[in-house]
Design a protein around this motif. Structure first.
Motif, PDB file in Angstrom:
ATOM      1  N   ALA A   1       0.754  -1.168  -0.038  1.00  0.00           N
ATOM      2  CA  ALA A   1      -0.024  -0.127   0.108  1.00  0.00           C
ATOM      3  C   ALA A   1       0.830   1.149  -0.050  1.00  0.00           C
ATOM      4  N   LEU A   2       1.996   1.192   0.598  1.00  0.00           N
ATOM      5  CA  LEU A   2       2.828   2.545   0.722  1.00  0.00           C
ATOM      6  C   LEU A   2       4.206   2.183   0.101  1.00  0.00           C
ATOM      7  N   GLU A   3       4.298   3.095  -0.955  1.00  0.00           N
ATOM      8  CA  GLU A   3       5.703   3.065  -1.533  1.00  0.00           C
ATOM      9  C   GLU A   3       6.630   4.213  -1.281  1.00  0.00           C
ATOM     10  N   ARG A   4       7.803   3.993  -0.984  1.00  0.00           N
ATOM     11  CA  ARG A   4       8.826   5.037  -0.856  1.00  0.00           C
ATOM     12  C   ARG A   4       9.459   5.236  -2.037  1.00  0.00           C
ATOM     13  N   GLN A   5       9.613   6.563  -2.636  1.00  0.00           N
ATOM     14  CA  GLN A   5      10.374   7.038  -3.860  1.00  0.00           C
ATOM     15  C   GLN A   5      11.604   7.384  -3.380  1.00  0.00           C
ATOM     16  N   ASP A   6      12.581   7.363  -4.450  1.00  0.00           N
ATOM     17  CA  ASP A   6      13.880   7.657  -4.330  1.00  0.00           C
ATOM     18  C   ASP A   6      14.153   9.235  -3.881  1.00  0.00           C
ATOM     19  N   SER A   7      13.031   9.735  -4.451  1.00  0.00           N
ATOM     20  CA  SER A   7      13.009  11.329  -4.300  1.00  0.00           C
ATOM     21  C   SER A   7      12.532  11.708  -2.745  1.00  0.00           C
ATOM     22  N   GLY A   8      12.237  10.628  -2.032  1.00  0.00           N
ATOM     23  CA  GLY A   8      11.959  11.072  -0.730  1.00  0.00           C
ATOM     24  C   GLY A   8      10.353  11.265  -0.372  1.00  0.00           C
ATOM     25  N   GLY A   9       9.691  10.765  -1.746  1.00  0.00           N
ATOM     26  CA  GLY A   9       8.257  11.108  -1.458  1.00  0.00           C
ATOM     27  C   GLY A   9       7.657   9.596  -1.226  1.00  0.00           C
ATOM     28  N   LEU A  10       6.392   9.683  -1.071  1.00  0.00           N
ATOM     29  CA  LEU A  10       5.590   8.479  -0.715  1.00  0.00           C
ATOM     30  C   LEU A  10       4.461   8.275  -1.863  1.00  0.00           C
TER      31      LEU A  10
END
Length: 146
Positions: free
Chosen positions: A96-105
């Motif tokens: 359900a929750l994915e972390r992005q390399d850019s620091g976003g979710l």
């Protein structure tokens, strides 16, 4: 159309569907503070309970995903985010929750079992917060007939 969901009702829904005690507090129209109690085993002191929280800021809603970024207000915010995400089993056991390399979710609403069925009939257009209420703007999905 807009669905107005009181923050207290959202916390009750989360508790009923995940078993997790999560606190929610409206910060501004794009930001909600999410808190979660954790227990840490500290040498000599034993188990210590602490509530950790972070601000989740909604950047946009697209399809069945909510794009967010976070602010913890403390040094080591990434570590705090890791602790919160690992402590909340409903998030750590799903996609359900994915972390992005850019620091976003990215919150994948279609990966949350108790939300998934509703998304077959509606399309979420916006997510705003005000006066201890979560406002979800949506439209009805065009149902294909076959």
């Amino acid at each position: 159309m807009t669905l107005q969901l009181p923050v207290t009702e959202a916390m009750t829904l989360i508790k009923q569907n995940s078993g997790q005690d999560v606190s929610l507090r409206v910060v501004n129209e794009n930001t909600i503070n999410v808190g979660y109690p954790i227990q840490v085993n500290v040498p000599i002191l034993g188990h210590v309970s602490k509530k950790v929280s972070l601000d989740l800021i909604v950047d946009k809603v697209a399809d069945k995903d909510v794009f967010l970024h976070y602010a913890t207000g403390v040094f080591g915010g990434d570590t705090l985010l890791d602790m919160v995400l690992k402590a909340i089993p409903v998030l750590s056991k799903t996609k359900a929750l994915e972390r992005q390399d850019s620091g976003g979710l990215i919150l994948h609403l279609n990966e949350i079992k108790w939300v998934k069925d509703s998304l077959k009939k509606i399309e979420i257009k916006s997510l705003k917060f005000a006066n201890d209420t979560i406002a979800v703007g949506f439209s009805a999905q065009n149902q294909k007939q076959g």
